[in-house]
Scaffold this motif. Structure first.
Motif, PDB file in Angstrom:
ATOM      1  N   LEU B 116      34.889 -29.053  54.475  1.00 50.63           N
ATOM      2  CA  LEU B 116      33.943 -28.153  53.817  1.00 50.63           C
ATOM      3  C   LEU B 116      32.644 -28.083  54.602  1.00 50.63           C
ATOM      4  N   ARG B 117      32.228 -29.247  55.057  1.00 48.97           N
ATOM      5  CA  ARG B 117      30.975 -29.293  55.807  1.00 48.97           C
ATOM      6  C   ARG B 117      31.045 -28.431  57.059  1.00 48.97           C
ATOM      7  N   ILE B 118      32.125 -28.560  57.795  1.00 44.10           N
ATOM      8  CA  ILE B 118      32.180 -27.786  59.029  1.00 44.10           C
ATOM      9  C   ILE B 118      32.321 -26.298  58.748  1.00 44.10           C
ATOM     10  N   ALA B 119      32.710 -25.967  57.507  1.00 49.27           N
ATOM     11  CA  ALA B 119      32.757 -24.551  57.157  1.00 49.27           C
ATOM     12  C   ALA B 119      31.391 -24.065  56.705  1.00 49.27           C
ATOM     13  N   GLY B 120      30.401 -24.962  56.763  1.00 51.67           N
ATOM     14  CA  GLY B 120      29.045 -24.550  56.429  1.00 51.67           C
ATOM     15  C   GLY B 120      28.718 -24.695  54.951  1.00 51.67           C
ATOM     16  N   GLU B 121      29.599 -25.323  54.222  1.00 50.52           N
ATOM     17  CA  GLU B 121      29.351 -25.512  52.785  1.00 50.52           C
ATOM     18  C   GLU B 121      28.256 -26.561  52.591  1.00 50.52           C
ATOM     19  N   LYS B 122      27.366 -26.321  51.602  1.00 50.83           N
ATOM     20  CA  LYS B 122      26.299 -27.300  51.400  1.00 50.83           C
ATOM     21  C   LYS B 122      26.156 -27.689  49.935  1.00 50.83           C
ATOM     22  N   ASP B 123      26.927 -27.070  49.093  1.00 53.93           N
ATOM     23  CA  ASP B 123      26.771 -27.275  47.650  1.00 53.93           C
ATOM     24  C   ASP B 123      27.260 -28.658  47.225  1.00 53.93           C
ATOM     25  N   LYS B 124      26.323 -29.453  46.764  1.00 53.59           N
ATOM     26  CA  LYS B 124      26.644 -30.839  46.430  1.00 53.59           C
ATOM     27  C   LYS B 124      27.631 -30.922  45.259  1.00 53.59           C
ATOM     28  N   LYS B 125      27.450 -30.013  44.329  1.00 55.43           N
ATOM     29  CA  LYS B 125      28.319 -30.073  43.148  1.00 55.43           C
ATOM     30  C   LYS B 125      29.764 -29.738  43.520  1.00 55.43           C
ATOM     31  N   LEU B 126      29.881 -28.760  44.410  1.00 54.20           N
ATOM     32  CA  LEU B 126      31.217 -28.397  44.872  1.00 54.20           C
ATOM     33  C   LEU B 126      31.863 -29.585  45.585  1.00 54.20           C
ATOM     34  N   PHE B 127      31.056 -30.288  46.372  1.00 58.75           N
ATOM     35  CA  PHE B 127      31.565 -31.459  47.089  1.00 58.75           C
ATOM     36  C   PHE B 127      32.143 -32.454  46.094  1.00 58.75           C
ATOM     37  N   ASP B 128      31.332 -32.809  45.087  1.00 58.18           N
ATOM     38  CA  ASP B 128      31.772 -33.814  44.120  1.00 58.18           C
ATOM     39  C   ASP B 128      33.080 -33.391  43.465  1.00 58.18           C
ATOM     40  N   GLU B 129      33.102 -32.131  43.107  1.00 60.93           N
ATOM     41  CA  GLU B 129      34.276 -31.582  42.435  1.00 60.93           C
ATOM     42  C   GLU B 129      35.525 -31.707  43.313  1.00 60.93           C
ATOM     43  N   ARG B 130      35.331 -31.241  44.566  1.00 59.52           N
ATOM     44  CA  ARG B 130      36.469 -31.240  45.489  1.00 59.52           C
ATOM     45  C   ARG B 130      36.950 -32.650  45.787  1.00 59.52           C
ATOM     46  N   VAL B 131      36.000 -33.558  45.945  1.00 55.79           N
ATOM     47  CA  VAL B 131      36.379 -34.931  46.268  1.00 55.79           C
ATOM     48  C   VAL B 131      37.261 -35.470  45.150  1.00 55.79           C
ATOM     49  N   GLU B 132      36.833 -35.256  43.920  1.00 55.72           N
ATOM     50  CA  GLU B 132      37.602 -35.794  42.807  1.00 55.72           C
ATOM     51  C   GLU B 132      38.978 -35.127  42.735  1.00 55.72           C
ATOM     52  N   LYS B 133      38.964 -33.804  42.871  1.00 54.47           N
ATOM     53  CA  LYS B 133      40.209 -33.067  42.738  1.00 54.47           C
ATOM     54  C   LYS B 133      41.200 -33.453  43.848  1.00 54.47           C
ATOM     55  N   SER B 134      40.684 -33.507  45.068  1.00 51.67           N
ATOM     56  CA  SER B 134      41.591 -33.791  46.178  1.00 51.67           C
ATOM     57  C   SER B 134      42.105 -35.217  46.116  1.00 51.67           C
ATOM     58  N   LEU B 135      41.201 -36.146  45.798  1.00 47.90           N
ATOM     59  CA  LEU B 135      41.650 -37.531  45.739  1.00 47.90           C
ATOM     60  C   LEU B 135      42.655 -37.728  44.604  1.00 47.90           C
TER      61      LEU B 135
END
Ligand SMILES: Nc1ncnc2c1ncn2[C@@H]1O[C@H](COP(=O)(O)OP(=O)(O)OP(=O)(O)O)[C@@H](O)[C@H]1O
Ligand SMILES: [Mg+2]
Lengths: 742, 258
Positions: B116-135
């Protein structure tokens, strides 16, 4: 496994471990040993001075009524002499006081008697006779090997009559001071009870026909001061006259013009109006030593002041006495100062303000003393007639932590500074041994070199390891490594003789290219990115970008070279150097930090490049693949994965390069002006520790202050690299713990 | 060559030939289509070109200097070797899990959101969400939820491999390629990864290379058998293992060679 074989494996393992341990230890010990060797040479700088009572005796053959007016001692501390009222010079053995012989002063008729005597310089005595005349006599010693007496070494002594001054017309003066210089110019200053003050100057004047003609001028003057004159001194050349008064004033006269003595200034030296009890000149005739009623000893010299011109200013405060100062004397060979009061003789050094030794003879009061011309001995005479001979061991009086690292107000300087100027032609030079400008120079040179080298080396390493084609890398890497093998002498030589004049000629172009080259690079990369989208160019494979970039850089440099002079004309009125000097006051030194940055950078780049390239290439390809598989671009992969993982190695490479730059000698030696200035400007040079050692050690007398200070600077250099390496290692371990698993 | 599956293919491979530098041919004209939201297993003896085929699907082979591709691969109808393919975009759509787990030397959290980071994403909430979902999708959440900021290098081998799966999932690819994801794992970790793969089937198309017949049988819907750079047989896993059509396939799965 076969047990015999197993045993063999284990034995080999033990031997290997042992050899490795011994080798490692040997390295550590030899490094420590070298450090100890260097430190040992520099250590005596900080030894405290030593005095040693060498002999104590009553003089042989001294009549009860014999009054001793002056004493002296040879520089070998073997023969001493005393001068009595009758004008006889009695030589005695300094070890036991036994009489050697006695000479009558040449100028003496036998009928006159001496009133006072003052010793100055190298055993010069200024003698005031009871008829008001003054003579200057000198005692000389010559060591020789007596062929008649089994080649025994002995010392011959001789009296030299240097000058005679006729009595003044006013009768007997209260205070008299006279000097003669090497050209025979005589200056006599008398102070009479009436307050009249007379200056008499006799000069040899060249007449038209070449024959010398003696001219005499006398000036009677009234002294305009609150207190009465209590102390007086004349410089050895008879040009500077200082008077001190009972109200703490100092009058400064200039007697350089025979018909016009000038009172330069009257200064209230001490606001509490304490009496000035003694004046004298420090060796070299620049600084004035002032002893006062309260036991203070200080040195002064005139400093240029914007408003009032030259103003006598207190420069150093030396170790004082508990009692009023009776007399102050300079050392005849360095900037040491002797002061005598009821509590004995203090020896201090002016520059370092160090108190060296105190010499006292128990309860007996010291009446007269004499120092050897080498400063290694003092003889004293007490009111009980005891003569004591002291050996002094003051190895490095001019060196202290303050003079090495702090600001010091040197003679003739407008303010305290850090300065390195170890020697000049003359004996009376005040050595300036501050290491601060040298440490500064080392850091400055290193800073500019690293500023140039680090980005270039690291970007180069990134390009070759991550972007370039493997074939290209196979050429580039060995080529850069060969660069490291170029002797620095050659780099320094080229920098000094080819690069320096080139840059000086094309300063404008150089700055222009500093802007143009990166700009052209950016532009061409952007264009390239756009162009790649077009189909024919897509066939140009990755890793050949440099084929496009190289001509762009060459072109940018060429444009800068063409436009540079025009730009200089337009912006800086034709001459950037002149403009710099006018606008910022920075003088352009042709051998400056720009040259150093290029030349030293050239020496440092290969190291940083090679180590960085290795560590970048050693990042596991699986990490790169993982990043690329997630849709990262090559640059993103480098920035986010490869660089952090390689950071311990890159950091180590940078630090090793730093260490190399700190110790680099030849390049700086050849490519800078080696001026020890403290100025961050990129347009002038510097003198780093390493080059300084190289320049000065051949000139430094073994075991002298300069020699030991140079060794001290070597220790500092050692410590600097040690700190850099230690910090580097710690940071590297941290980085490795964070990013590394390999 | 048999049954080409036509139900809703997401990737189609047409006459794919692949040459390693020096014209060493590794694939001899493969025709294959991978159905969407299915698990397809690639099996075959060592050196038969499974990894090569897999790497062609997200153009990881481009990293090899001097290799050459002939033929065509389409992803959702677009040729990925076409002139206008954006490789970065392609790799976002076709994720990959490697044989040897390769987490970045960063925290677990940073590993997951790397894509996500290398795609230029910066939204912290999205990060948290994705981390939980993917894990969670990678069945790793419960084990690491309290140590997300710790280094990923402190995980066990099986956990690391699941982290790599989570990392691939986090960018929401269409297809996930897995090259022997369990070869370095113990049976227990293998079982967990297999569970994960089964769970992911509903959302992703998975193409997995494996040497383990049982594994292929357990997790995949379809299986392709490759031999010496050729596709020998391709069909529903149940059929291929029970009733192979080709003699070579039968020999291989019954363990007579390979
Ligand atoms: N980078 C390479 N350069 C040249 N030849 C290669 C390269 N990688 C693989 N090959 C060759 O291509 C052929 C196919 O290799 P590939 O890795 O695809 O086999 P595989 O089926 O994945 O085998 P394994 O099951 O052992 O992983 C092999 O003959 C191999 O030697
Ligand atoms: Mg493989």
């Amino acid at each position: 496994m076969n047990p015999a074989f197993l045993k063999k494996v284990k034995r080999n393992d033990r031997i290997a471990r042992w050899v490795i341990t011994v080798g490692g230890m040997a390295i550590i010990f030899s490094v420590i040993f070298i450090l100890i060797l260097i430190a040992e040479v520099s250590l005596p700088l900080f030894l405290s001075p030593d005095k040693d009572l060498h002999a104590s005796f009553q003089l042989e053959g001294r009549a009860a009524e014999e009054k001793i007016l002056a004493m002296g001692v040879d520089e070998y501390l073997e023969t001493g002499y005393r001068l009595d009222q009758a004008g006889r010079v009695n030589f005695f053995n300094i070890a036991d006081g036994s009489a050697i012989d006695s000479l009558q002063l040449v100028s003496d008729t036998g009928s006159r008697r001496l009133i006072t005597a003052q010793t100055y310089g190298r055993l010069n005595h200024m003698l005031v006779w009871d008829d008001g005349s003054v003579t200057i006599e000198r005692v000389k010693f010559f060591p020789f090997f007596d062929e008649a007496d089994d080649n025994q070494r002995s010392i011959r002594h001789e009296l030299e009559h240097r000058a005679i001054f006729a009595p003044p017309s006013y009768g007997l003066p209260v205070k008299t001071m006279a000097r003669v210089n090497d050209e025979g110019r005589q200056v006599r200053v008398d102070l009479f009870r009436s307050g009249i003050f007379q200056i008499t100057i006799i000069e040899e004047e060249e007449s038209l026909f070449g024959a010398g003609e003696r001219v005499q001028e006398s000036h009677q003057l009234e002294i305009d001061s609150v207190g009465e004159v209590t102390a007086m001194t004349l410089s050895t050349d008879g040009i500077k006259l200082y008077l001190g008064t009972s109200k703490g004033e100092i009058l400064r006269w200039d007697l350089s013009e025979i018909d016009h003595p000038v009172l330069e200034e009257t200064t209230q030296a001490f606001l509490d109006q304490r009496e000035i009890t003694a004046l004298n000149m420090v060796f070299g005739d620049v600084s004035l030593i002032v002893g006062d009623q309260q036991g203070g000893v200080s040195t002064w010299f005139p400093v240029r002041d914007a408003d009032v011109g030259w103003k006598l200013t207190q420069i150093h405060q030396l170790h004082g006495h508990a009692h009023a100062v009776q007399d102050v004397q300079p050392s005849p060979h360095d900037k040491s100062v002797l002061s005598i009061a009821a509590d004995g003789i203090n020896v201090s050094h002016m520059t370092s303000e160090r108190f060296l030794v105190n010499i006292a003879n128990g309860a007996e009061k010291i009446e007269a003393f004499a120092q050897s011309t080498r400063g290694n001995g003092i003889i004293t005479l007490s009111d009980h007639g005891t003569v004591q001979s002291w050996k002094l061991d003051i190895p490095h009086p001019e060196v202290s932590l303050k003079t090495l690292f702090g600001k010091v107000w040197y003679e003739g300087y407008p303010e305290p500074t850090w300065a390195w100027q170890s020697s000049a032609g003359t004996d009376d030079y005040e050595p300036k041994l501050s290491l601060t400008p040298l440490i500064f120079g080392t850091l400055k040179g290193t800073f500019y070199a690293m500023l140039f080298a680090v980005p270039l080396a690291i970007f180069g390493a990134i390009y070759t390891s991550q972007f370039a084609r493997p074939k290209f890398k196979g050429i580039i890497k060995p080529a850069v490594e060969v660069m490291a093998a170029i002797p620095t002498v050659i780099i320094g030589f080229l920098a000094a003789l080819w690069l320096a004049p080139l840059i000086e000629r094309s300063l404008g172009s150089m700055f222009l290219s500093l802007i143009l080259v990166p700009a052209a690079l950016m532009l061409s990369i952007a264009l390239w990115q756009g162009a790649r989208k077009l189909s024919p160019l897509k066939q140009v494979e990755r890793g050949y970008e440099f084929l496009v970039i190289a001509p762009v850089i060459v072109l940018a440099v060429a444009i800068a070279a063409i436009l540079g002079p025009g730009l200089e004309d337009w912006l800086f009125a034709g001459d950037l150097k002149q403009w710099l000097f006018n606008e910022t006051g920075t003088r352009y030194d042709p051998r400056n930090c720009i040259i150093i940055a290029f030349a030293m950078g050239f020496a440092v780049i290969p190291i940083i490049f090679t180590i960085s390239e290795d560590s970048l290439s050693n990042v596991p390809p699986s990490l790169k693949a993982a990043s690329l598989a997630l849709g990262a671009s090559r640059w993103q992969t480098v920035w986010r994965v490869i660089l952090p993982s390689a950071s311990p190695g890159i950091f180590a490479g940078t630090m090793i390069g730093f260490g190399r730059a700190v110790g680099e000698t030849m390049i700086v030696l050849m490519a800078t002006g080696n001026t020890a200035i403290m100025d961050l400007s990129i347009f002038n040079g510097m003198r780093p520790l390493s080059a300084n050692i190289a320049v000065e050690i051949p000139e430094a007398p073994v075991d002298g202050s300069l020699y030991r200070t140079l060794f001290l600077s070597a220790v500092i250099l050692f410590i600097m690299t040690f700190i850099v390496n230690t910090v580097a290692e710690i940071v590297r371990q941290r980085l490795r713990a964070k990013y590394g698993r390999f | 060559m048999t049954a080409v599956i036509n139900e809703n293919p997401i990737i189609q491979v047409n006459n794919l030939k692949f040459f390693y530098p020096g014209d060493a041919r590794a694939l001899h004209g493969i025709d294959l289509s991978f159905p969407e939201k299915n698990v397809t297993a690639l099996i075959g003896p060592s050196g038969c070109g499974k990894s090569t085929l897999l790497r062609c699907l997200n153009r990881m082979n481009d990293l090899i200097d001097g290799c050459r591709v002939e033929g065509e691969i389409t992803l959702e109808g677009e040729n990925i070797y076409g002139k206008n393919t954006d490789i970065i975009e392609l790799r976002r759509r076709v994720g990959m899990v490697f044989q040897k787990s390769n987490p970045f030397p960063k925290s677990i959290y940073e590993n997951v959101i790397y894509g996500l980071r290398i795609a230029g994403e910066k939204d912290k909430k999205l990060f948290d969400e994705r981390v939980e979902k993917s894990l969670k999708a990678a069945a790793l959440w419960d084990e690491v939820k309290d140590r997300l900021q710790e280094s990923a290098l402190g995980l066990s081998g099986g956990q690391m491999q699941r982290l790599c799966i989570a990392r691939a999932i986090a960018v929401n690819p269409k297809v996930i390629l897995m090259d022997e994801p369990c070869s370095a794992l113990d049976p227990k970790s293998t079982a967990r990864v297999e569970e994960t793969i089964k769970d992911l089937r509903d959302d992703f198309t998975i193409i997995i290379v494996t040497h383990n017949m049982q594994q292929a049988a357990r997790v995949s819907d379809h299986t392709a058998f490759l031999f010496e750079g050729n596709l020998i047989e391709y069909g529903l896993t149940d059929q291929l293992f029970v009733k192979p059509q080709v003699k070579q396939t039968e020999d291989y799965i019954t363990g007579r060679f390979g």
